[in-house]
Design a protein around this motif. Structure first.
Motif, PDB file in Angstrom:
ATOM      1  N   MET A  13       0.870  -1.197  -0.109  1.00  0.00           N
ATOM      2  CA  MET A  13      -0.101  -0.066   0.069  1.00  0.00           C
ATOM      3  C   MET A  13       0.887   1.429  -0.100  1.00  0.00           C
ATOM      4  SD  MET A  13      -3.003  -1.113   2.610  1.00  0.00           S
ATOM      5  CE  MET A  13      -4.223   0.684   1.953  1.00  0.00           C
ATOM      6  N   LEU A  14       2.135   1.186   0.787  1.00  0.00           N
ATOM      7  CA  LEU A  14       2.843   2.341   0.768  1.00  0.00           C
ATOM      8  C   LEU A  14       3.447   2.479  -0.779  1.00  0.00           C
ATOM      9  CD1 LEU A  14       4.708   2.051   4.044  1.00  0.00           C
ATOM     10  CD2 LEU A  14       3.338   3.961   3.303  1.00  0.00           C
ATOM     11  N   LYS A  15       3.744   1.440  -1.512  1.00  0.00           N
ATOM     12  CA  LYS A  15       4.435   1.637  -2.709  1.00  0.00           C
ATOM     13  C   LYS A  15       3.178   2.287  -3.518  1.00  0.00           C
ATOM     14  CE  LYS A  15       7.613  -2.122  -3.225  1.00  0.00           C
ATOM     15  NZ  LYS A  15       7.939  -3.518  -3.602  1.00  0.00           N
ATOM     16  N   GLN A  16       1.849   2.010  -3.400  1.00  0.00           N
ATOM     17  CA  GLN A  16       0.700   2.319  -4.298  1.00  0.00           C
ATOM     18  C   GLN A  16       0.764   3.887  -4.057  1.00  0.00           C
ATOM     19  OE1 GLN A  16      -1.052   1.051  -6.633  1.00  0.00           O
ATOM     20  NE2 GLN A  16      -0.379  -1.125  -6.663  1.00  0.00           N
ATOM     21  N   THR A  17       0.693   4.196  -2.805  1.00  0.00           N
ATOM     22  CA  THR A  17       0.459   5.710  -2.301  1.00  0.00           C
ATOM     23  C   THR A  17       1.625   6.626  -2.905  1.00  0.00           C
ATOM     24  OG1 THR A  17      -0.430   4.722  -0.108  1.00  0.00           O
ATOM     25  CG2 THR A  17       0.244   7.162  -0.211  1.00  0.00           C
ATOM     26  N   PHE A  18       2.867   6.318  -2.747  1.00  0.00           N
ATOM     27  CA  PHE A  18       4.070   6.803  -3.271  1.00  0.00           C
ATOM     28  C   PHE A  18       4.067   6.989  -4.874  1.00  0.00           C
ATOM     29  CE2 PHE A  18       5.640   6.557   0.897  1.00  0.00           C
ATOM     30  CZ  PHE A  18       6.275   7.724   1.343  1.00  0.00           C
ATOM     31  N   SER A  19       3.181   5.966  -5.590  1.00  0.00           N
ATOM     32  CA  SER A  19       3.334   6.206  -6.727  1.00  0.00           C
ATOM     33  C   SER A  19       2.056   7.295  -7.204  1.00  0.00           C
ATOM     34  CB  SER A  19       2.921   4.966  -7.341  1.00  0.00           C
ATOM     35  OG  SER A  19       1.581   4.447  -7.223  1.00  0.00           O
ATOM     36  N   LEU A  20       1.421   7.710  -6.331  1.00  0.00           N
ATOM     37  CA  LEU A  20       0.275   8.576  -6.671  1.00  0.00           C
ATOM     38  C   LEU A  20       0.600   9.963  -6.227  1.00  0.00           C
ATOM     39  CD1 LEU A  20      -2.762   6.260  -5.779  1.00  0.00           C
ATOM     40  CD2 LEU A  20      -1.959   6.638  -7.824  1.00  0.00           C
ATOM     41  N   SER A  42      13.599   1.465  -3.293  1.00  0.00           N
ATOM     42  CA  SER A  42      14.108   0.505  -2.312  1.00  0.00           C
ATOM     43  C   SER A  42      13.492   0.865  -0.757  1.00  0.00           C
ATOM     44  CB  SER A  42      15.702   0.633  -2.103  1.00  0.00           C
ATOM     45  OG  SER A  42      16.214   1.633  -1.590  1.00  0.00           O
ATOM     46  N   ASN A  43      13.249   2.015  -0.567  1.00  0.00           N
ATOM     47  CA  ASN A  43      12.551   2.271   0.800  1.00  0.00           C
ATOM     48  C   ASN A  43      11.197   3.050   0.845  1.00  0.00           C
ATOM     49  OD1 ASN A  43      12.755   5.078  -0.039  1.00  0.00           O
ATOM     50  ND2 ASN A  43      14.752   5.586   1.286  1.00  0.00           N
ATOM     51  N   GLN A  44      10.505   2.898  -0.239  1.00  0.00           N
ATOM     52  CA  GLN A  44       9.071   3.421  -0.397  1.00  0.00           C
ATOM     53  C   GLN A  44       8.371   2.555   0.400  1.00  0.00           C
ATOM     54  OE1 GLN A  44       7.729   4.239  -4.285  1.00  0.00           O
ATOM     55  NE2 GLN A  44       9.018   5.975  -4.560  1.00  0.00           N
ATOM     56  N   HIS A  45       8.568   1.259   0.568  1.00  0.00           N
ATOM     57  CA  HIS A  45       7.720   0.367   1.238  1.00  0.00           C
ATOM     58  C   HIS A  45       8.277  -0.120   2.687  1.00  0.00           C
ATOM     59  CE1 HIS A  45      11.269  -1.933  -0.531  1.00  0.00           C
ATOM     60  NE2 HIS A  45      10.867  -3.054   0.285  1.00  0.00           N
ATOM     61  N   ASP A  46       9.281   0.768   2.874  1.00  0.00           N
ATOM     62  CA  ASP A  46       9.682   0.622   4.253  1.00  0.00           C
ATOM     63  C   ASP A  46       8.962   1.053   5.330  1.00  0.00           C
ATOM     64  OD1 ASP A  46      11.437   0.204   6.721  1.00  0.00           O
ATOM     65  OD2 ASP A  46      13.213   0.720   5.762  1.00  0.00           O
ATOM     66  N   VAL A  47       8.323   0.149   5.965  1.00  0.00           N
ATOM     67  CA  VAL A  47       7.342   0.313   7.073  1.00  0.00           C
ATOM     68  C   VAL A  47       7.846   0.937   8.274  1.00  0.00           C
ATOM     69  CG1 VAL A  47       5.479  -0.330   8.476  1.00  0.00           C
ATOM     70  CG2 VAL A  47       5.513  -1.389   6.286  1.00  0.00           C
ATOM     71  N   ALA A  48       8.952   0.318   8.727  1.00  0.00           N
ATOM     72  CA  ALA A  48       9.735   0.841   9.961  1.00  0.00           C
ATOM     73  C   ALA A  48      10.177   2.237   9.863  1.00  0.00           C
ATOM     74  CB  ALA A  48      10.881  -0.067  10.260  1.00  0.00           C
ATOM     75  N   MET A  49      10.778   2.675   8.637  1.00  0.00           N
ATOM     76  CA  MET A  49      11.366   4.140   8.477  1.00  0.00           C
ATOM     77  C   MET A  49      10.298   4.950   8.663  1.00  0.00           C
ATOM     78  SD  MET A  49      13.208   5.784   5.115  1.00  0.00           S
ATOM     79  CE  MET A  49      11.711   5.977   4.298  1.00  0.00           C
ATOM     80  N   TRP A  50       9.081   4.734   7.763  1.00  0.00           N
ATOM     81  CA  TRP A  50       7.938   5.842   7.755  1.00  0.00           C
ATOM     82  C   TRP A  50       7.533   5.894   9.203  1.00  0.00           C
ATOM     83  CZ3 TRP A  50       8.848   9.281   4.414  1.00  0.00           C
ATOM     84  CH2 TRP A  50       9.067   8.776   2.807  1.00  0.00           C
ATOM     85  N   TRP A  96      -2.827   9.194   3.465  1.00  0.00           N
ATOM     86  CA  TRP A  96      -3.046   7.499   3.401  1.00  0.00           C
ATOM     87  C   TRP A  96      -1.842   6.979   4.238  1.00  0.00           C
ATOM     88  CZ3 TRP A  96      -4.068   6.269  -2.323  1.00  0.00           C
ATOM     89  CH2 TRP A  96      -5.271   6.795  -2.746  1.00  0.00           C
ATOM     90  N   ILE A  97      -0.611   7.821   4.251  1.00  0.00           N
ATOM     91  CA  ILE A  97       0.525   7.263   4.922  1.00  0.00           C
ATOM     92  C   ILE A  97       0.316   6.796   6.257  1.00  0.00           C
ATOM     93  CG2 ILE A  97       3.038   7.706   5.456  1.00  0.00           C
ATOM     94  CD1 ILE A  97       3.020   9.440   2.978  1.00  0.00           C
ATOM     95  N   PRO A  98       0.013   7.754   7.178  1.00  0.00           N
ATOM     96  CA  PRO A  98      -0.138   7.342   8.681  1.00  0.00           C
ATOM     97  C   PRO A  98      -1.335   6.460   8.840  1.00  0.00           C
ATOM     98  CG  PRO A  98      -1.074   9.676   8.071  1.00  0.00           C
ATOM     99  CD  PRO A  98      -0.368   9.344   7.172  1.00  0.00           C
ATOM    100  N   ILE A  99      -2.454   6.342   7.945  1.00  0.00           N
ATOM    101  CA  ILE A  99      -3.420   5.420   7.995  1.00  0.00           C
ATOM    102  C   ILE A  99      -2.965   3.983   7.712  1.00  0.00           C
ATOM    103  CG2 ILE A  99      -5.705   4.554   7.063  1.00  0.00           C
ATOM    104  CD1 ILE A  99      -6.387   7.267   6.413  1.00  0.00           C
ATOM    105  N   ILE A 100      -2.001   4.048   7.023  1.00  0.00           N
ATOM    106  CA  ILE A 100      -1.197   2.668   6.442  1.00  0.00           C
ATOM    107  C   ILE A 100      -0.399   2.206   7.534  1.00  0.00           C
ATOM    108  CG2 ILE A 100       0.372   1.394   5.002  1.00  0.00           C
ATOM    109  CD1 ILE A 100      -0.575   3.459   2.687  1.00  0.00           C
ATOM    110  N   LEU A 101       0.413   3.055   8.279  1.00  0.00           N
ATOM    111  CA  LEU A 101       1.124   2.914   9.310  1.00  0.00           C
ATOM    112  C   LEU A 101       0.418   2.743  10.580  1.00  0.00           C
ATOM    113  CD1 LEU A 101       4.178   5.668   8.444  1.00  0.00           C
ATOM    114  CD2 LEU A 101       3.901   3.201   7.798  1.00  0.00           C
ATOM    115  N   SER A 102      -0.888   2.703  10.557  1.00  0.00           N
ATOM    116  CA  SER A 102      -1.400   2.932  12.029  1.00  0.00           C
ATOM    117  C   SER A 102      -1.582   1.258  12.422  1.00  0.00           C
ATOM    118  CB  SER A 102      -2.859   3.239  12.077  1.00  0.00           C
ATOM    119  OG  SER A 102      -3.683   2.613  11.036  1.00  0.00           O
ATOM    120  N   GLY A 103      -1.675   0.337  11.422  1.00  0.00           N
ATOM    121  CA  GLY A 103      -1.633  -0.904  11.760  1.00  0.00           C
ATOM    122  C   GLY A 103      -3.164  -1.505  11.984  1.00  0.00           C
TER     123      GLY A 103
END
Length: 255
Positions: A13-20, A42-50, A96-103
């Motif tokens: 979902m992070l990859k999809q989000t950053f592509s938009l 390489s890091n657009q999908h790094d959940v821990a980093m975001w 969308w980023i914080p929603i995706i990272l909320s778990g």
């Protein structure tokens, strides 16, 4: 009703989000992170980093809040409450980023229709891409056809897929405030001798006119000719085989 029931994990979902996200939005994030080269494949999908950025980088949070405020302001004139709520999410991709990272998988699942709406429209900087109007309608979206007209002719095809709760004038507000599908396509053409035509309504089939009926009749006629030709060919082949068998079976006269 929505026909979307797909599942994605957080990294996808992070990859999809950053592509938009637009280049300007990516630049804002990079600046907030003090690293212009930080966002890459390489890091657009790094959940821990975001997650670390969300919790420990106030500048990054400020960028998210600023983008949210921009989307809310752009959608303020939407009259339908459901469309306004959808507009604020649809046009705030960075949010969308914080929603995706909320778990929270329930909240994540609510983003899937918006991701699919974007997938059914034209891509960013796509100058001859109509998206998929039929699939947009199938998943419950509102399709907007936005071609470029010049001298009375369509020179560029284009289209966007919006949330299905938005129709009429509300759909045009959502469309014009969209920074991924519509603005990168339409804004550069404002001062040129062309016109972008926005139509957020079902395209008329015009089946009551002679044109579509003629096309259908011609198609049926050619299908009929193909069937007749196939039958004739089969009959000819079988007749040749029977004739050959009769010749082979005929007695040979004595000399």
């Amino acid at each position: 009703s929505s026909a979307i029931n797909t599942a994605m994990d957080a990294s996808t979902m992070l990859k999809q989000t950053f592509s938009l996200l637009t280049d300007e939005q990516l630049s804002l994030i990079a600046t907030a992170m003090h690293d212009e080269e930080c966002i890459n494949f390489s890091n657009q999908h790094d959940v821990a980093m975001w997650q670390d950025q969300i919790h420990n980088n106030s500048l990054f949070r400020d960028v998210l809040q600023s983008e949210q405020a921009r989307a809310v302001a752009a959608c303020a004139n939407v009259t339908n409450a459901e469309c306004r709520a959808d507009c604020e999410v649809y046009n705030d991709v960075m949010g969308w980023i914080p929603i995706i990272l909320s778990g929270n998988t329930t909240k994540e699942a609510k983003l899937l229709p918006y991701i699919t709406y974007y997938a059914m429209g034209a891509g960013i900087f796509a100058y001859y891409d109509t998206g998929n109007a039929d699939m947009c309608d199938y998943i419950g979206g509102t399709y907007c056809y936005t071609p470029v007209m010049a001298g009375g002719y369509i020179t560029n095809q284009h289209g966007c897929c919006l949330p299905g709760t938005c129709s009429g004038q509300d759909a045009y507000i959502v469309l014009h405030s969209n920074s991924f599908c519509y603005q990168p396509f339409a804004n550069p053409l404002k001062n040129q001798s062309v016109q972008v035509i926005d139509r957020c309504a079902p395209m008329p089939r015009e089946m009551h006119k002679a044109g579509p009926l003629i096309v259908i009749l011609v198609f049926v006629f050619f299908v009929f000719l193909v069937i007749i030709a196939s039958v004739c060919k089969q009959y000819t082949v079988e007749a040749d085989k029977r004739a050959q068998m009769n010749i082979n079976a005929a007695p040979v006269a004595a000399v």
